[in-house]
Design a protein around this motif. Structure first.
Motif, mmCIF file in Angstrom:
data_model
loop_
_atom_site.group_PDB
_atom_site.id
_atom_site.type_symbol
_atom_site.label_atom_id
_atom_site.label_comp_id
_atom_site.label_asym_id
_atom_site.label_seq_id
_atom_site.Cartn_x
_atom_site.Cartn_y
_atom_site.Cartn_z
ATOM 1 N N MET A 6 0.803 -1.213 0.248
ATOM 2 C CA MET A 6 -0.076 0.367 -0.022
ATOM 3 C C MET A 6 0.877 1.367 -0.073
ATOM 4 S SD MET A 6 -2.679 1.222 2.480
ATOM 5 C CE MET A 6 -3.753 -0.574 2.984
ATOM 6 N N ILE A 7 0.614 1.739 -1.087
ATOM 7 C CA ILE A 7 1.607 2.895 -1.180
ATOM 8 C C ILE A 7 0.551 4.537 -1.639
ATOM 9 C CG2 ILE A 7 3.001 4.581 -2.235
ATOM 10 C CD1 ILE A 7 4.411 1.900 -3.117
ATOM 11 N N GLY A 8 1.098 5.491 -0.222
ATOM 12 C CA GLY A 8 -0.156 7.076 -0.142
ATOM 13 C C GLY A 8 0.866 8.265 -1.007
ATOM 14 N N LYS A 9 0.450 8.794 -1.292
ATOM 15 C CA LYS A 9 1.492 9.988 -1.307
ATOM 16 C C LYS A 9 1.342 11.671 -1.114
ATOM 17 C CE LYS A 9 1.428 8.893 -5.611
ATOM 18 N NZ LYS A 9 2.101 8.368 -6.740
ATOM 19 N N THR A 10 2.333 12.015 -0.771
ATOM 20 C CA THR A 10 2.573 13.229 0.377
ATOM 21 C C THR A 10 2.060 14.717 -0.494
ATOM 22 O OG1 THR A 10 4.442 13.813 -1.068
ATOM 23 C CG2 THR A 10 4.791 12.542 0.754
ATOM 24 N N ASP A 15 5.980 9.479 -3.513
ATOM 25 C CA ASP A 15 4.999 8.402 -2.831
ATOM 26 C C ASP A 15 5.612 7.898 -2.016
ATOM 27 O OD1 ASP A 15 4.582 6.918 -5.368
ATOM 28 O OD2 ASP A 15 6.111 5.968 -5.606
ATOM 29 N N TRP A 16 4.459 7.366 -0.378
ATOM 30 C CA TRP A 16 4.610 7.371 0.793
ATOM 31 C C TRP A 16 4.268 6.346 1.111
ATOM 32 C CZ3 TRP A 16 0.882 7.451 5.026
ATOM 33 C CH2 TRP A 16 1.455 7.390 6.211
ATOM 34 N N THR A 17 4.946 4.972 2.061
ATOM 35 C CA THR A 17 4.248 3.969 2.357
ATOM 36 C C THR A 17 4.028 3.556 4.126
ATOM 37 O OG1 THR A 17 5.645 3.017 0.214
ATOM 38 C CG2 THR A 17 5.629 2.136 2.572
ATOM 39 N N PRO A 18 3.313 4.293 4.108
ATOM 40 C CA PRO A 18 2.884 3.479 5.739
ATOM 41 C C PRO A 18 3.036 2.331 6.441
ATOM 42 C CG PRO A 18 0.414 3.483 4.422
ATOM 43 C CD PRO A 18 1.454 3.842 3.245
ATOM 44 N N GLU A 19 3.570 3.097 7.650
ATOM 45 C CA GLU A 19 4.129 1.458 7.828
ATOM 46 C C GLU A 19 3.214 1.149 9.620
ATOM 47 O OE1 GLU A 19 8.250 0.952 8.030
ATOM 48 O OE2 GLU A 19 8.983 2.297 6.140
#
Ligand code: SF4
Ligand code: SF4
Length: 103
Positions: A6-10, A15-19
């Motif tokens: 699952m990758i989000g966006k700033t 790309d920003w990957t939540p952990e």
């Protein structure tokens, strides 16, 4: 079958990957409350260490009565985590475990 994480966006489009937090080590936690204060969601709660030990051997352990009265952090609702990792950044004992999840 793909196993894309699952990758989000700033806001800037990167790309920003939540952990997401998956575990908290009560054995190393000192109950300082930093992760509770910094978490923007309702993930953590302070509990009595003795309550966490209820499931373990209940021998007469008078030597540990003081420790049993100590409060430690626990995960209350892991499903509310947004994976920001703020908790790990402020924890002085490296108690949290995180995982990204498949989309
Ligand atoms: S990763 Fe962020 S939302 Fe999740 S428990 Fe830690 S501070 Fe809270
Ligand atoms: S920041 Fe770390 S040591 Fe402090 S309460 Fe949270 S898990 Fe425990």
């Amino acid at each position: 079958m793909t196993e894309d994480v699952m990758i989000g966006k700033t806001r800037g489009g990167s790309d920003w990957t939540p952990e997401f937090v998956t575990a908290l080590n009560a054995a190393t936690c000192i109950g300082c409350g930093r992760c509770y204060k910094v978490c923007p969601r309702d993930v953590f709660e302070l509990v009595e260490r003795a309550d966490l030990l209820d499931n373990f051997d209940d021998d007469d352990d008078d030597d540990y009565d003081d420790d049993d009265e100590m409060k430690v952090m626990a995960i209350k609702d892991a499903m509310d985590c947004i994976g920001c990792k703020s908790c790990s950044r402020v924890c002085p004992k490296n108690c949290h475990t995180h995982e990204s999840i498949a989309a």
